[in-house]
Motif scaffolding. Structure first.
Motif, PDB file in Angstrom:
ATOM      1  N   PHE A  42      67.158  53.063  79.563  1.00 14.29           N
ATOM      2  CA  PHE A  42      66.122  52.659  79.167  1.00 14.29           C
ATOM      3  C   PHE A  42      65.611  51.278  78.991  1.00 14.29           C
ATOM      4  CE2 PHE A  42      65.577  57.311  77.638  1.00 14.29           C
ATOM      5  CZ  PHE A  42      64.311  57.539  78.460  1.00 14.29           C
ATOM      6  N   GLU A  71      63.208  49.450  81.448  1.00 14.31           N
ATOM      7  CA  GLU A  71      61.963  49.769  81.029  1.00 14.31           C
ATOM      8  C   GLU A  71      61.320  49.131  79.962  1.00 14.31           C
ATOM      9  OE1 GLU A  71      61.690  53.991  81.392  1.00 14.31           O
ATOM     10  OE2 GLU A  71      59.437  53.866  80.565  1.00 14.31           O
ATOM     11  N   THR A 119      59.164  62.702  76.188  1.00 13.58           N
ATOM     12  CA  THR A 119      58.942  63.426  77.449  1.00 13.58           C
ATOM     13  C   THR A 119      60.467  63.811  78.067  1.00 13.58           C
ATOM     14  OG1 THR A 119      56.736  62.704  77.442  1.00 13.58           O
ATOM     15  CG2 THR A 119      57.737  63.889  79.442  1.00 13.58           C
ATOM     16  N   LYS A 120      61.035  62.460  78.220  1.00 10.87           N
ATOM     17  CA  LYS A 120      62.146  62.490  79.360  1.00 10.87           C
ATOM     18  C   LYS A 120      63.364  63.230  78.508  1.00 10.87           C
ATOM     19  CE  LYS A 120      64.766  60.461  82.437  1.00 10.87           C
ATOM     20  NZ  LYS A 120      64.004  60.522  84.161  1.00 10.87           N
ATOM     21  N   GLN A 156      53.075  54.338  74.116  1.00 13.06           N
ATOM     22  CA  GLN A 156      53.321  54.729  75.441  1.00 13.06           C
ATOM     23  C   GLN A 156      54.682  54.922  75.826  1.00 13.06           C
ATOM     24  OE1 GLN A 156      51.608  51.718  78.072  1.00 13.06           O
ATOM     25  NE2 GLN A 156      53.316  52.377  79.543  1.00 13.06           N
ATOM     26  N   PHE A 157      55.569  53.920  75.191  1.00 11.88           N
ATOM     27  CA  PHE A 157      57.253  54.214  75.489  1.00 11.88           C
ATOM     28  C   PHE A 157      57.559  55.396  74.741  1.00 11.88           C
ATOM     29  CE2 PHE A 157      61.410  52.773  74.525  1.00 11.88           C
ATOM     30  CZ  PHE A 157      62.043  52.917  75.766  1.00 11.88           C
ATOM     31  N   SER A 158      57.067  55.374  73.622  1.00 10.62           N
ATOM     32  CA  SER A 158      58.032  56.543  72.704  1.00 10.62           C
ATOM     33  C   SER A 158      57.524  58.170  73.385  1.00 10.62           C
ATOM     34  CB  SER A 158      56.914  56.724  71.238  1.00 10.62           C
ATOM     35  OG  SER A 158      57.433  55.486  70.400  1.00 10.62           O
ATOM     36  N   ILE A 159      55.875  57.902  73.875  1.00 11.00           N
ATOM     37  CA  ILE A 159      55.890  59.275  74.586  1.00 11.00           C
ATOM     38  C   ILE A 159      56.547  59.453  75.746  1.00 11.00           C
ATOM     39  CG2 ILE A 159      54.008  60.402  75.836  1.00 11.00           C
ATOM     40  CD1 ILE A 159      52.114  59.436  73.617  1.00 11.00           C
ATOM     41  N   ALA A 160      56.715  58.480  76.594  1.00  9.09           N
ATOM     42  CA  ALA A 160      57.643  58.471  77.752  1.00  9.09           C
ATOM     43  C   ALA A 160      59.290  59.000  77.448  1.00  9.09           C
ATOM     44  CB  ALA A 160      57.661  57.089  78.557  1.00  9.09           C
ATOM     45  N   ALA A 161      59.511  58.307  76.363  1.00  9.22           N
ATOM     46  CA  ALA A 161      61.154  58.582  76.152  1.00  9.22           C
ATOM     47  C   ALA A 161      61.161  60.150  75.524  1.00  9.22           C
ATOM     48  CB  ALA A 161      61.415  57.650  74.847  1.00  9.22           C
ATOM     49  N   LEU A 196      58.136  46.297  79.382  1.00 12.82           N
ATOM     50  CA  LEU A 196      56.988  46.772  78.327  1.00 12.82           C
ATOM     51  C   LEU A 196      56.806  45.430  77.466  1.00 12.82           C
ATOM     52  CD1 LEU A 196      57.151  50.542  77.558  1.00 12.82           C
ATOM     53  CD2 LEU A 196      55.386  49.081  78.755  1.00 12.82           C
TER      54      LEU A 196
END
Lengths: 506, 506
Positions: free
Chosen positions: B318, B321, B221-222, B214-219, B325
């Protein structure tokens, strides 16, 4: 004159190499439905079209015609239904069909089916038939054009049906399905009049998805699906596809609050997969290593999903396990309640979730509608109305929207006209085969109850899977069971199971 | 004489259609590494080989030669480095290379690389170099044969390097890497002598995989990776591959007890993906819509992974966040400890997990070894010994086994000889580009600290991504930065970050 065996080998090499390319297109299709990023659809459609053109060139290669001519009446064709005879016969039949199809039509159809599926996914999600109408109209015109190009003796529909159920005729299928309908309608009415119904709320409790996945994989493995030669993934509309001799992929969709959705669709697709995995590897890419017909295919999926998977004996083995996995949902539920719930008969909107008694009525509606669409008796714009009218008349239930009505199935969006009746043929075959398996193997329920599925699997491997495409579907079943296609065993099976549950005649 | 524009369009149509088929082979490769069932490897290798042959036929189609001849010295080639000129120049260069390669060699190489990768996965898992030795030996012979077929002016290695870093020369790369080594060795020694070290145990606590994902995808994307045109999946050895103009797929591997493994490999591959997603869609499938070189590609991945992703400013944004998590792992950890831990410098065995200061020493070892393997100075059977000797000498650490030694990388198993040095070119370019971005954009760290990555992304899009392959890698960087390739900015960057952490000169 060249040696027949050498020519036969050249023919086989060519067809096997084409199969490798067709399997690449199957991967493009699997990936499109399971993995493809949202924006990548148009390019993927171009790729599938391009490869379909390359495959069509190979399927209409004039050398094929020469080889087939050299092999007519040669010693290899003397033994009817032998692998060599079937290879030559089926390749000839496909070749004669393919050369009648212009490449332009093949490519246009191939491209339209990809766009059709992509459009359908959106139209269904948005419950908007009008966005789907133009491409469906085009797919029907193209199907008509294909039928005319191929030609037929009886009805135009025959030419399309033959893609899925080789050598079957529309008139015969119509008669079989009408007989079936005449027996199902009173059965469904008796059940309705019984006043009984199971508690299906217990299936709508919370079933965590990761545990559903774990249990589905365990059950599919137990009945015989080999995960070292296959996968299970998630998609919109469950399907099974074969990408190589050791690569069969099945798909499902999960609903956390409805246990049967993923579980029975997994068993269903695993049934297809077990058939594919049981075909001859030596003949892979050639007719003796291919499935006999879609009807026979469906007989395998429905046999495992329903006749085995919804039986009391099957759950005698699996219920303790499933109870342990989902204690919150099933801790207080006796097995007989669970068994009745997964065998509920009630008219419903969605074919893939329909019970065994009403399922074929869904098929018959589609069979009737697609014939009308192809003949032009029904205009595409009038499809939603016609659909809803038939559901109201034949199932006593009216779809509240098109997403749960005429937009529910992927088939027409993928240009698969003439495909639906094979589902009912499959149901009929499955019951015929299972009656014969009982006769040959004895107490199958006793075996299922202790988790023994390999005797049935072995029997199917030998009698149904290994012959491949050496016989047309109906001949294969007749050969195994001794009788031609007959819906009586299916009705006997349904009454035997549903009679005690609903307290009706069995 | 035909109109030049018409001929140019024919040329482009042909090459774009070939790209569609090459992208199909890229899908076959992606699927092989991410999805393929255990038993399906051999058939997949056959399919990739078959398609590689079809692609080779198209790449050597005599019409290409005719079109290119008609386009020599035409008005379209007058403006150097314009899209049209670059298209003709690069297609000509590829064509002249391809026609020198016999189809037999292309197919044999293509097949061997698939078998090589499949063999490598097993050999690495079993820590058994001897099972990998024969196919590696074959891949080296085939690489040598390809270099000889293509031809070269200076060294044989030039012919292979040119596949990955067009127009680069081995002698120049060797000189750049030796200069870099001369500056890195004292830096690593100073750090060792500082006596300081971070607490890296905090990275080895429990980081649940689903939250890492989840965090990898969020970062990702960012910083700018577009998941509507891409995916993130799991594999053995992380990679990025492009399957179409809107389909870029990145991969990673998760270790529940080591946070950096998945996170930084995802940022790294996202950096590659952002470059691919930033290329011109109008020119997709043609040189102006393709990456300049692997060195430039790596500059983008390393820039986002390291210069951005391991900066104090990035984590100022980050860290709150990530702390939320993973409260059990990071609840009691001050950000400065976390930042020091993810920037630890220490000689290690695994290249992909090496820190920024020692990383290029890993590359230089591989660069030296593959030259020796190709020249025959080193026999394949002696590779494990030679590998371990170099690690002992140059990094002061001896691999305890081959899985963590010469079997750790996928590259040689995939026939990628001449590829490794592009990693170091990429590191050098990344620091040059980042110095220039600072000059042009000002306080980038201030932007990162508030989660603003789009100014840097926009600058890269315009200066690095949009020109595509109109310039060779080194010329592109020189054009943006004003200086030819130079390792000084990389050393300045490393000393500026590591100096304060380790209390050494900066």
């Amino acid at each position: 004159m060249a040696n027949h065996q050498q020519i036969f080998d050249q023919l086989c090499d060519h067809v096997r190499e084409t199969a490798k390319l067709e399997n690449i297109n199957d991967l493009l299709g699997w990936d499109e439905r399971v993995m493809l990023p949202e924006q990548a659809g148009a390019y993927r459609a171009d790729q599938i079209t391009l490869l379909a053109g390359i495959v069509h060139d190979r399927n209409t290669d004039p050398r094929l015609g020469d080889w087939l001519e050299s092999l007519s009446d040669c010693p290899l064709t003397e033994e009817a239904n032998s692998p060599a005879e079937a290879t030559i016969r089926r390749i000839r039949s496909d070749y004669l069909k393919q050369v009648k199809l212009p490449k332009r039509l093949v490519e246009e159809f191939s491209h339209s089916r990809v766009i059709g599926q992509q459009t359908w996914v959106k139209a269904r999600a948005d419950n908007n038939f009008s966005t789907f109408e133009p491409i469906l109209d085009k797919l029907i015109s193209l199907s008509r054009e294909m039928a005319e190009a191929i030609g037929y003796e009886g009805e135009q529909y025959d030419a399309l049906l033959d893609f899925y159920e080789p050598e079957a005729k529309t008139a015969q299928v119509r008669q079989v399905l009408e007989t079936l309908k005449d027996q199902l309608v009173p059965l469904v009415a008796e059940i309705k009049d019984s006043g009984r119904s199971p508690n299906i709320d217990l299936l709508k409790r919370s079933y965590p998805i990761s545990l559903q996945e774990q249990f589905s994989i365990a059950a599919a493995t137990k009945i015989g699906f080999d995960f070292t030669s296959g996968r299970l993934d998630v998609t919109h509309h469950p399907f099974c596809t074969t990408l190589g001799p050791h690569d069969c992929r099945i798909t499902t969709r999960y609903d956390e609050n409805f246990f049967p959705s993923a579980f029975f669709s997994t068993l269903h697709e695993a049934g297809h997969g077990i058939y594919e995995q049981g075909l001859s590897k030596d003949w892979y890419g050639l007719p003796p290593g291919a499935s006999a017909s879609l009807g026979v295919h469906e007989s395998q999926s429905r046999l495992w999903e329903n006749i085995v998977g919804r039986s009391y004996a099957f759950w005698s083995h699996f219920y303790p396990e499933v109870k342990k996995l989902f204690p919150a949902a099933l801790g207080d539920v006796p097995m007989s309640d669970f068994h009745f719930a997964i065998n509920e008969v009630t008219p419903s909107l969605i074919r893939v979730e329909a019970d065994e008694a009403t399922y074929n009525l869904h098929i018959i509606i589609r069979f009737e509608l697609e014939q009308a669409l192809l003949s032009g008796d029904l205009q595409v714009k009038d499809l939603p109305g016609a659909w809803n009218e038939k559901y109201t008349q034949q199932l006593g239930i009216t779809p509240p929207n098109d997403a749960d009505g005429c937009l529910q199935d992927v088939h027409w969006s993928a240009g698969l006209m003439g495909y639906f009746p094979t589902y009912s043929l499959g149901n009929i075959y499955s019951a015929q085969l299972m009656e014969q398996a009982h006769e040959d193997l004895g107490d199958l329920e006793g075996m299922f109850a202790v988790g023994e599925f390999s005797p049935l699997l072995g029997w199917l491997r030998e009698n149904v899977h290994q012959p491949g495409q050496c016989y047309p579907g109906d001949q294969l079943v007749e050969r195994v069971c001794g009788d031609p296609i007959d819906s009586a065993p299916l009705i006997r099976y349904l009454r035997a199971k549903l009679g005690p549950l609903y307290g009706i005649q069995h």
